[in-house]
Design an enzyme around this catalytic site. Structure first.
Site, PDB file in Angstrom:
ATOM      1  N   ASP A 129       0.973  -1.209  -0.280  1.00  0.00           N
ATOM      2  CA  ASP A 129       0.049  -0.029  -0.103  1.00  0.00           C
ATOM      3  C   ASP A 129       1.045   1.192   0.024  1.00  0.00           C
ATOM      4  O   ASP A 129       2.169   1.245   0.412  1.00  0.00           O
ATOM      5  CB  ASP A 129      -0.819  -0.023   1.102  1.00  0.00           C
ATOM      6  CG  ASP A 129      -2.031  -0.945   1.308  1.00  0.00           C
ATOM      7  OD1 ASP A 129      -2.251  -1.553   0.228  1.00  0.00           O
ATOM      8  OD2 ASP A 129      -2.792  -1.013   2.277  1.00  0.00           O
ATOM      9  N   ARG A 182      -1.721  -0.473  -8.568  1.00  0.00           N
ATOM     10  CA  ARG A 182      -3.008  -0.046  -7.971  1.00  0.00           C
ATOM     11  C   ARG A 182      -2.929   1.373  -8.302  1.00  0.00           C
ATOM     12  O   ARG A 182      -2.226   2.083  -7.491  1.00  0.00           O
ATOM     13  CB  ARG A 182      -3.230  -0.775  -6.847  1.00  0.00           C
ATOM     14  CG  ARG A 182      -4.827  -0.300  -6.172  1.00  0.00           C
ATOM     15  CD  ARG A 182      -4.764  -0.212  -4.717  1.00  0.00           C
ATOM     16  NE  ARG A 182      -4.848  -1.565  -4.076  1.00  0.00           N
ATOM     17  CZ  ARG A 182      -4.290  -1.952  -2.817  1.00  0.00           C
ATOM     18  NH1 ARG A 182      -3.798  -0.864  -1.945  1.00  0.00           N
ATOM     19  NH2 ARG A 182      -4.445  -3.208  -2.541  1.00  0.00           N
ATOM     20  N   LYS A 185      -7.070   7.489  -5.528  1.00  0.00           N
ATOM     21  CA  LYS A 185      -6.747   8.757  -5.512  1.00  0.00           C
ATOM     22  C   LYS A 185      -6.111   9.313  -4.466  1.00  0.00           C
ATOM     23  O   LYS A 185      -5.247  10.382  -4.550  1.00  0.00           O
ATOM     24  CB  LYS A 185      -8.330   9.489  -5.220  1.00  0.00           C
ATOM     25  CG  LYS A 185      -9.234   9.050  -6.247  1.00  0.00           C
ATOM     26  CD  LYS A 185     -10.720   9.940  -6.173  1.00  0.00           C
ATOM     27  CE  LYS A 185     -11.566   9.668  -7.365  1.00  0.00           C
ATOM     28  NZ  LYS A 185     -13.008  10.207  -7.102  1.00  0.00           N
ATOM     29  N   GLY A 186      -5.643   8.499  -3.402  1.00  0.00           N
ATOM     30  CA  GLY A 186      -5.010   8.995  -2.113  1.00  0.00           C
ATOM     31  C   GLY A 186      -5.785   9.341  -0.974  1.00  0.00           C
ATOM     32  O   GLY A 186      -6.905  10.190  -1.140  1.00  0.00           O
ATOM     33  N   THR A 224     -11.334   2.278  -7.008  1.00  0.00           N
ATOM     34  CA  THR A 224     -12.121   3.424  -6.757  1.00  0.00           C
ATOM     35  C   THR A 224     -13.553   3.243  -6.621  1.00  0.00           C
ATOM     36  O   THR A 224     -13.806   2.041  -7.301  1.00  0.00           O
ATOM     37  CB  THR A 224     -12.181   4.495  -7.992  1.00  0.00           C
ATOM     38  OG1 THR A 224     -12.721   5.556  -7.643  1.00  0.00           O
ATOM     39  CG2 THR A 224     -12.569   3.764  -9.328  1.00  0.00           C
ATOM     40  N   HIS A 225     -14.488   4.068  -5.764  1.00  0.00           N
ATOM     41  CA  HIS A 225     -15.660   3.735  -5.831  1.00  0.00           C
ATOM     42  C   HIS A 225     -16.552   4.826  -6.794  1.00  0.00           C
ATOM     43  O   HIS A 225     -17.950   4.884  -6.338  1.00  0.00           O
ATOM     44  CB  HIS A 225     -16.085   3.695  -4.139  1.00  0.00           C
ATOM     45  CG  HIS A 225     -15.368   3.026  -3.289  1.00  0.00           C
ATOM     46  ND1 HIS A 225     -14.326   3.719  -2.752  1.00  0.00           N
ATOM     47  CD2 HIS A 225     -15.176   1.638  -3.071  1.00  0.00           C
ATOM     48  CE1 HIS A 225     -13.606   2.784  -2.032  1.00  0.00           C
ATOM     49  NE2 HIS A 225     -14.287   1.612  -2.192  1.00  0.00           N
ATOM     50  N   ARG A 286      -9.777   7.334   8.166  1.00  0.00           N
ATOM     51  CA  ARG A 286      -9.781   7.583   6.912  1.00  0.00           C
ATOM     52  C   ARG A 286     -11.074   7.395   6.005  1.00  0.00           C
ATOM     53  O   ARG A 286     -11.433   8.108   5.202  1.00  0.00           O
ATOM     54  CB  ARG A 286      -8.636   6.964   6.181  1.00  0.00           C
ATOM     55  CG  ARG A 286      -7.180   7.403   6.573  1.00  0.00           C
ATOM     56  CD  ARG A 286      -6.269   7.081   5.850  1.00  0.00           C
ATOM     57  NE  ARG A 286      -5.898   5.662   5.913  1.00  0.00           N
ATOM     58  CZ  ARG A 286      -5.227   4.876   6.735  1.00  0.00           C
ATOM     59  NH1 ARG A 286      -4.663   5.628   7.604  1.00  0.00           N
ATOM     60  NH2 ARG A 286      -5.090   3.476   6.692  1.00  0.00           N
ATOM     61  N   ARG A 287     -11.824   6.278   6.460  1.00  0.00           N
ATOM     62  CA  ARG A 287     -12.856   5.995   5.797  1.00  0.00           C
ATOM     63  C   ARG A 287     -14.173   6.982   6.242  1.00  0.00           C
ATOM     64  O   ARG A 287     -14.972   7.427   5.244  1.00  0.00           O
ATOM     65  CB  ARG A 287     -13.514   4.539   6.097  1.00  0.00           C
ATOM     66  CG  ARG A 287     -12.794   3.369   5.887  1.00  0.00           C
ATOM     67  CD  ARG A 287     -12.333   3.199   4.408  1.00  0.00           C
ATOM     68  NE  ARG A 287     -11.374   4.004   3.633  1.00  0.00           N
ATOM     69  CZ  ARG A 287     -10.130   3.828   3.698  1.00  0.00           C
ATOM     70  NH1 ARG A 287      -9.395   3.000   4.366  1.00  0.00           N
ATOM     71  NH2 ARG A 287      -9.336   4.637   3.030  1.00  0.00           N
TER      72      ARG A 287
HETATM   73  P1  FDA Z   1     -14.412   9.481  -3.907  1.00  0.00           P
HETATM   74  O1  FDA Z   1     -13.838   9.798  -2.658  1.00  0.00           O
HETATM   75  O2  FDA Z   1     -14.431  10.559  -4.949  1.00  0.00           O
HETATM   76  O3  FDA Z   1     -15.867   8.871  -3.763  1.00  0.00           O
HETATM   77  C1  FDA Z   1     -16.645   8.455  -4.788  1.00  0.00           C
HETATM   78  C2  FDA Z   1     -17.807   7.829  -4.202  1.00  0.00           C
HETATM   79  O4  FDA Z   1     -17.657   6.605  -3.522  1.00  0.00           O
HETATM   80  C3  FDA Z   1     -18.418   8.739  -3.135  1.00  0.00           C
HETATM   81  O5  FDA Z   1     -19.368   9.769  -3.551  1.00  0.00           O
HETATM   82  C4  FDA Z   1     -19.222   7.790  -2.115  1.00  0.00           C
HETATM   83  O6  FDA Z   1     -20.273   7.299  -2.740  1.00  0.00           O
HETATM   84  C5  FDA Z   1     -18.241   6.407  -2.299  1.00  0.00           C
HETATM   85  N1  FDA Z   1     -17.281   6.382  -1.010  1.00  0.00           N
HETATM   86  C6  FDA Z   1     -15.996   6.667  -1.260  1.00  0.00           C
HETATM   87  N2  FDA Z   1     -15.470   6.431   0.004  1.00  0.00           N
HETATM   88  C7  FDA Z   1     -16.416   6.030   0.801  1.00  0.00           C
HETATM   89  C8  FDA Z   1     -16.414   5.504   2.146  1.00  0.00           C
HETATM   90  N3  FDA Z   1     -15.160   5.565   2.836  1.00  0.00           N
HETATM   91  N4  FDA Z   1     -17.433   5.267   2.809  1.00  0.00           N
HETATM   92  C9  FDA Z   1     -18.793   5.054   2.014  1.00  0.00           C
HETATM   93  N5  FDA Z   1     -18.728   5.688   0.723  1.00  0.00           N
HETATM   94  C10 FDA Z   1     -17.370   6.288   0.153  1.00  0.00           C
HETATM   95  N6  FDA Z   1      -5.464   5.340  -0.475  1.00  0.00           N
HETATM   96  C11 FDA Z   1      -3.897   5.503  -0.242  1.00  0.00           C
HETATM   97  O7  FDA Z   1      -3.864   6.549  -0.144  1.00  0.00           O
HETATM   98  N7  FDA Z   1      -2.946   4.392  -0.348  1.00  0.00           N
HETATM   99  C12 FDA Z   1      -3.495   2.960  -0.644  1.00  0.00           C
HETATM  100  O8  FDA Z   1      -2.576   2.163  -0.737  1.00  0.00           O
HETATM  101  C13 FDA Z   1      -4.800   2.606  -0.854  1.00  0.00           C
HETATM  102  N8  FDA Z   1      -5.383   1.780  -1.317  1.00  0.00           N
HETATM  103  C14 FDA Z   1      -6.549   1.380  -1.447  1.00  0.00           C
HETATM  104  C15 FDA Z   1      -7.155   0.200  -1.913  1.00  0.00           C
HETATM  105  C16 FDA Z   1      -8.416   0.123  -2.392  1.00  0.00           C
HETATM  106  C17 FDA Z   1      -8.871  -1.274  -2.908  1.00  0.00           C
HETATM  107  C18 FDA Z   1      -9.210   1.170  -2.585  1.00  0.00           C
HETATM  108  C19 FDA Z   1     -10.659   1.180  -2.887  1.00  0.00           C
HETATM  109  C20 FDA Z   1      -8.865   2.308  -2.112  1.00  0.00           C
HETATM  110  C21 FDA Z   1      -7.666   2.702  -1.493  1.00  0.00           C
HETATM  111  N9  FDA Z   1      -6.891   3.649  -1.071  1.00  0.00           N
HETATM  112  C22 FDA Z   1      -5.819   3.883  -0.701  1.00  0.00           C
HETATM  113  C23 FDA Z   1      -7.997   4.917  -0.657  1.00  0.00           C
HETATM  114  C24 FDA Z   1      -8.234   5.878  -1.827  1.00  0.00           C
HETATM  115  O9  FDA Z   1      -7.270   6.617  -1.914  1.00  0.00           O
HETATM  116  C25 FDA Z   1      -9.328   6.734  -1.464  1.00  0.00           C
HETATM  117  O10 FDA Z   1      -9.066   7.473  -0.602  1.00  0.00           O
HETATM  118  C26 FDA Z   1     -10.800   5.950  -1.380  1.00  0.00           C
HETATM  119  O11 FDA Z   1     -10.956   4.865  -2.463  1.00  0.00           O
HETATM  120  C27 FDA Z   1     -12.055   7.138  -1.704  1.00  0.00           C
HETATM  121  O12 FDA Z   1     -11.807   7.645  -3.330  1.00  0.00           O
HETATM  122  P2  FDA Z   1     -12.829   7.066  -4.387  1.00  0.00           P
HETATM  123  O13 FDA Z   1     -11.835   6.773  -5.534  1.00  0.00           O
HETATM  124  O14 FDA Z   1     -13.507   6.095  -3.772  1.00  0.00           O
HETATM  125  O15 FDA Z   1     -13.496   8.486  -4.801  1.00  0.00           O
END
Ligand code: FDA
Length: 309
Positions: A129, A182, A185-186, A224-225, A286-287
């Protein structure tokens, strides 16, 4: 709100307190599969049976003692054969700060090498990670140094964060090296000198690096979600004739289950990142920081539990 929650995620005292209090459990259980591997196995089995792939994260970060760092490495070494016995994916994700990064490069090198050696014996995949930007160089250097341990059996991959301004250049270097990347966004709070501050810029950077990885990367993982970005990835993959065997989506346990299921139903490969362990506090914070509505939900559930007592 995001900044406050991320600042609180580093408060060890609050973390120690939170992990002792039972009232946070239902909300925590949404994001964390259990306190032990045994407790997480039913969730892992359920996810596998539904058709998803998994990667397992043994929660822990920023360890402050050599003993804790060695124990974290030992926990991964012990988990790999258990996943194998249970017929689960042997795919794990770990953090360098959990392996003792702050305590010295020799220690972290020794610990990660132990995990990679065990993973190579099982043909497993290990993802390192990515933590905040102060660790990016060390993480990529250690990955380059230790990757040969996995030559011919399994592999070890890294993570890039689209928030960081350096990421397009890192992505080009990693593509040339055939790295499994992988892209996310961060999740950390970073200064403007090194990271985009506007969400629109982070998203645009994700989309650009995503296209480069889809074109020339080695089985990239799009973590990403964000359904808008997922749909863009799908449209781009279709346009270029890139099939589901060439990349995967990754999402976190308990987040956007609707999107996880939709992508799976449409025939894409989806891997769920399943964390377990007692050290859940920073991960959990963080979540919460990622979605303000999670905080409202947490407060609501604490209030309901208090009234029920
Ligand atoms: P964004 O934050 O724009 O969210 C898009 C939509 O997803 C939101 O509108 C909401 O609906 C939903 N959502 C997102 N997060 C949510 C949450 N916590 N609870 C409920 N709904 C949520 N980061 C990092 O710095 N180092 C790493 O190694 C990793 N590893 C990693 C592995 C995996 C499998 C994932 C999915 C994510 C990571 N991350 C990470 C975290 C990542 O950087 C980021 O902070 C989160 O994924 C949120 O960004 P999104 O891309 O989901 O988009």
């Amino acid at each position: 709100m995001r900044a406050v929650l991320l600042a609180l995620s580093h408060r060890r005292f609050i973390g120690r307190l939170a992990t002792r209090l039972p009232f946070t459990r239902p909300m925590v259980a949404r994001f964390i599969a259990g306190e032990t591997l045994e407790a997480a196995l039913p969730a892992l089995e359920r996810i596998r049976a539904a058709g998803f792939h998994t990667t397992v994260d043994i929660l822990g970060e920023a360890v402050r003692s050599e003993a804790a760092a060695r124990a974290a490495a030992a926990a991964y070494v012990a988990a790999i054969p258990v996943l194998d016995d249970q017929g689960l994916d042997h795919n794990v994700s770990l953090k360098l700060s959990q392996m003792g990064l702050a305590l010295g490069l020799d220690l972290v090198r020794e610990n990660v090498a132990r995990v990679l050696t065990a993973a190579a014996a099982a043909g497993a995949f290990v993802r390192i990670d990515m933590e905040d930007h102060t660790t990016t160089d060390a993480t990529l250097e250690l990955w380059r140094e230790l990757r040969p341990i996995m030559a011919g059996s399994g592999d070890v991959g890294v993570v890039l964060q689209s928030a960081l301004r350096r990421t397009p250049a890192d992505a080009e270097a990693l593509i040339a090296e055939g790295a499994r990347v992988r892209l996310c966004k961060g999740a950390y709070r970073e200064p403007a000198t090194v990271a985009h501050q506007d969400k629109a810029d982070v998203d645009a950077a994700f989309e650009a690096v995503m296209r480069r990885l889809l074109d020339d990367g080695t089985y990239p993982a799009l973590a990403t979600h964000d359904d808008r970005i997922a749909d863009q990835a799908i449209a781009y993959a279709r346009e270029r004739g890139i099939g589901p065997e060439r990349f995967e989506f990754q999402m976190l346990y308990g987040v956007r289950r609707d999107l996880q299921e939709r992508l799976l139903r449409d025939g894409w490969t989806v891997r769920i990142y399943v964390p377990f362990g007692g050290q859940w506090y920073p991960y959990f914070m963080r979540r919460l920081a990622e979605r303000p509505a999670n905080v409202t939900f947490l407060i609501g559930s604490l209030w309901r539990e208090r009234r029920a007592r």
